[in-house]
Design an enzyme around this catalytic site. Structure first.
Site, mmCIF file in Angstrom:
data_model
loop_
_atom_site.group_PDB
_atom_site.id
_atom_site.type_symbol
_atom_site.label_atom_id
_atom_site.label_comp_id
_atom_site.label_asym_id
_atom_site.label_seq_id
_atom_site.Cartn_x
_atom_site.Cartn_y
_atom_site.Cartn_z
ATOM 1 N N LYS A 70 0.848 -1.192 0.000
ATOM 2 C CA LYS A 70 0.000 0.000 0.000
ATOM 3 C C LYS A 70 0.885 1.245 0.000
ATOM 4 O O LYS A 70 1.945 1.256 0.635
ATOM 5 C CB LYS A 70 -0.912 -0.019 1.239
ATOM 6 C CG LYS A 70 -1.931 1.102 1.262
ATOM 7 C CD LYS A 70 -2.909 0.941 2.426
ATOM 8 C CE LYS A 70 -3.913 2.081 2.476
ATOM 9 N NZ LYS A 70 -4.887 1.936 3.567
ATOM 10 N N SER A 144 -9.764 1.897 2.560
ATOM 11 C CA SER A 144 -8.912 2.641 1.665
ATOM 12 C C SER A 144 -7.865 1.786 0.940
ATOM 13 O O SER A 144 -7.266 2.268 -0.017
ATOM 14 C CB SER A 144 -8.203 3.760 2.431
ATOM 15 O OG SER A 144 -7.334 3.229 3.407
ATOM 16 N N SER A 169 -9.864 -0.283 6.819
ATOM 17 C CA SER A 169 -9.333 -0.241 5.454
ATOM 18 C C SER A 169 -8.719 -1.525 4.948
ATOM 19 O O SER A 169 -8.334 -1.603 3.785
ATOM 20 C CB SER A 169 -8.283 0.857 5.336
ATOM 21 O OG SER A 169 -8.933 2.066 5.150
HETATM 22 N N1 GLN Z 1 -13.223 4.546 6.103
HETATM 23 C C1 GLN Z 1 -12.525 4.900 7.299
HETATM 24 C C2 GLN Z 1 -12.068 6.331 7.231
HETATM 25 O O1 GLN Z 1 -12.304 6.958 6.265
HETATM 26 C C3 GLN Z 1 -11.364 3.978 7.564
HETATM 27 C C4 GLN Z 1 -10.229 4.166 6.641
HETATM 28 C C5 GLN Z 1 -8.979 3.486 7.075
HETATM 29 O O2 GLN Z 1 -9.013 2.487 7.805
HETATM 30 N N2 GLN Z 1 -7.841 4.026 6.660
HETATM 31 O O3 GLN Z 1 -11.496 6.851 8.123
#
Ligand code: GLN
Length: 449
Positions: A70, A144, A169
Site C-alpha cells: 500500500k 482505503s 481499510s
Molecule cells: N473509512 C474509514 C475512514 O475513512 C477507515 C479508513 C482506514 O481504515 N484508513 O477513516
C-alpha cells in the site's frame, strides 16, 4: 493456482527461474493495471533487482514471493504518495520496518497500491487512481486499501499484499474484492515507516487469496520494534481447542440476503448484543481519527515533503498556498473537523468525550471476550457500490458505511474478513474478531468456514 508455500519451496530449490518469472508477473500486472488502476506505481527496477538477488540467495521464508505494498508504507527511494497529490515526488530515504523484514526474507516488491488519500475513505474514490472492482468495473474495490485488495484477487501469480487499516481499510476492501484481509492487534506490527493517518488506530496487516497465507505473512512482519513507541513486546497466545462463537446481534440489522448468507456460514453460535459499539463507534471513531489526522497532516507544508511552490512570500501565505493547492476536498474537510474537535472550548465536548466512549467500547468487547473467543458480523452492510451511487452519498452517509468495521479498530482488536460467498455475483465478507493477541484463535476459526 499454485500455493504460496509450494511456490516458495520451488524457488528455494532453484526449480523456478525467478528472473524470468518476475518479467512475466510485471507483464501481467501492467496489463491488469491499464484496466483496473490497482497500482499508483509499478516498481519494475526494484522487482528485477530483487529477483537477481533472490537468484543468488534463495533461503528466505518469502523467497521470490511477489508482494504489493500500500502506498502509505515507505519503501526506500520509491515515490511514496499515500494516494495524495501533496506527497508527489516524495521518496523516503529509508525502509519501513515491515519492508526491511520482507526484503530480508527474499520478497520481491512489485509496486505501490492505490488508496484513498491518507486512508481517508471507504471506497478508494478519494484519489486520482481510482481502482475498479475485479468483479464489476463500474463498482468500487472498497477502501482505503482498494488497490491491494483488487490486485490480490486479480493476479494469477503467487502474491501477497501489505495493507493498512485505521478504521476498516483492510477488512472493507477484502470483503468487496472477495479476498482475505487480516488486521492484527494494535502494536503487534511496527508502524515505523508507515505514514500516519491516526496514530492510535493505524495498523499494518496482510491481504491474500487464502487465510493461511495472510497469517504466514503476519508471522514474518510482527514483532517488537524499539523505533515504534507503541510496539508491543509480547507473544501471541496459543489457540484454544474449542472456540466459543457469538454473532453480534446489532450487525444483522442489514440487507436480508447478506444476513442469511452470514448466518448460513457459522455453526454453533450464540447471539450477543453490543449496544455501545452499535451506538457510539461511528462518532467516537470519526472524532478521534480526524483529531489525530489533523495534527499528523500539519507537517505537510511544502518545506520537507513532496510538493512545493516558489518561496517568495510570507511563510503563512506560502503554507496556505501549498496546502490549499494540493490537499483534496476530503482532506481539507477532515483537517477542519479534527481541528475543531480539539479546539479550546470544544475539546471537553468532543475529543475528551470521544476518549471516554472509546473506553466504554473497549470494555464492552472485553466483557464479551470473557465468555466468547470469536465475535462475528458481516464485514460491510452493503454490496460493493457503483461509482455513480458513491457520488450521491453525503459525507455523513459515507462515514456510516464503516459502522461494522470501526468497532474492532477503535479497540485495537485483531480481525479478519473472509469471503463467505456471492450475491448477484458480488463477493460478501464475513468478519471475525478475537481478543487482543488471540490471532491464533482467528486462524483456527478460518478452518471452520
Ligand atoms: N473509512 C474509514 C475512514 O475513512 C477507515 C479508513 C482506514 O481504515 N484508513 O477513516
Amino acid at each position: 493456482m499454485e500455493t504460496i508455500q509450494n511456490f516458495i519451496k520451488q524457488v528455494q530449490k532453484k526449480e523456478i527461474n525467478i528472473v524470468e518469472h518476475t518479467h512475466k508477473v510485471l507483464k501481467e500486472i501492467k496489463k491488469i493495471n491499464k484496466e483496473y488502476n490497482y497500482f499508483i506505481n509499478i516498481t519494475e527496477d526494484l522487482a528485477l533487482n530483487s529477483a537477481e538477488k533472490v537468484k543468488k540467495n534463495q533461503n528466505g521464508k518469502l523467497s521470490g514471493l511477489f508482494i504489493s505494498v500500500k502506498d502509505d508504507i515507505c519503501v526506500k527511494d520509491i515515490e511514496c504518495t499515500c494516494g495524495s497529490e501533496i506527497l508527489k515526488t516524495y521518496k523516503p530515504p529509508f525502509n519501513a520496518t515491515v519492508i526491511e523484514k520482507i526484503i530480508k526474507e527474499g520478497a520481491i516488491i512489485i509496486g505501490k497500491t492505490s488508496q484513498d488519500e491518507f486512508g481517508f475513505g471507504s471506497f478508494s474514490t478519494n484519489t486520482k487512481t481510482m481502482p475498479k472492482n475485479p468483479f464489476d468495473k463500474s463498482r468500487s474495490c472498497g477502501g482505503s486499501s482498494g488497490g491491494s485488495a483488487g490486485i490480490t484477487q486479480k493476479i494469477s501469480f503467487p502474491h501477497l499484499s501489505l495493507a493498512e487499516s485505521t478504521g476498516g481499510s483492510i477488512a472493507n476492501p477484502a470483503s468487496f474484492c472477495g479476498v482475505t484481509g487480516l488486521t492484527p492487534t494494535y502494536g503487534l506490527v511496527s508502524r515505523y515507516g508507515l505514514i500516519d493517518y491516526a496514530s492510535s488506530l493505524d495498523k499494518i496487516g496482510a491481504m491474500s487469496k487464502n487465510p493461511e497465507d495472510a497469517f504466514y505473512l503476519l508471522d514474518i512482519i510482527k514483532g517488537f520494534d524499539p523505533r515504534d513507541q507503541t510496539s508491543l513486546n509480547k507473544e501471541l497466545n496459543k489457540p484454544k481447542n474449542k472456540l466459543k462463537i457469538a454473532i453480534i446481534k446489532e450487525s444483522l440489522n442489514i440487507n436480508k440476503e447478506i444476513k442469511d448468507l452470514i448466518l448460513s456460514k457459522v455453526k454453533n453460535y450464540d447471539l450477543i448484543s453490543l449496544p455501545n459499539v452499535e451506538k457510539y463507534s461511528i462518532p467516537t471513531y470519526y472524532i478521534i481519527a480526524l483529531s489525530e489526522a489533523s495534527t499528523n497532516l500539519a507537517k505537510y507544508t511544502g518545506l520537507r515533503y513532496g510538493q512545493t511552490e516558489p518561496l517568495n512570500k510570507e511563510y503563512n501565505e506560502f503554507f496556505t498556498e501549498v496546502r490549499s493547492k494540493y490537499f483534496s476536498k476530503e482532506s481539507k474537510r477532515r483537517i477542519i473537523l479534527g481541528t475543531f474537535a480539539r479546539m479550546a472550548g470544544y475539546r471537553e465536548a468532543f475529543y475528551l468525550k470521544a476518549m471516554k466512549t472509546r473506553t466504554l467500547i473497549i470494555n464492552e468487547y472485553k466483557k464479551a471476550f470473557q465468555k466468547y473467543d470469536i465475535l462475528i458480523s458481516p464485514t460491510m452492510p452493503i454490496l460493493p457500490p457503483k461509482f455513480t451511487e458513491i457520488n450521491k452519498l453525503t459525507p455523513l452517509e459515507n462515514y456510516m458505511m464503516d459502522i461494522l468495521t470501526v468497532g474492532p479498530n477503535l479497540a485495537g482488536l485483531p480481525h479478519i474478513s473472509l469471503n463467505s460467498g456471492f450475491i448477484n455475483k458480488l463477493p460478501i465478507g464475513l468478519m471475525a474478531i478475537s481478543d487482543h493477541l488471540n490471532e491464533n484463535n482467528l486462524l483456527e476459526f478460518t478452518k471452520t468456514i
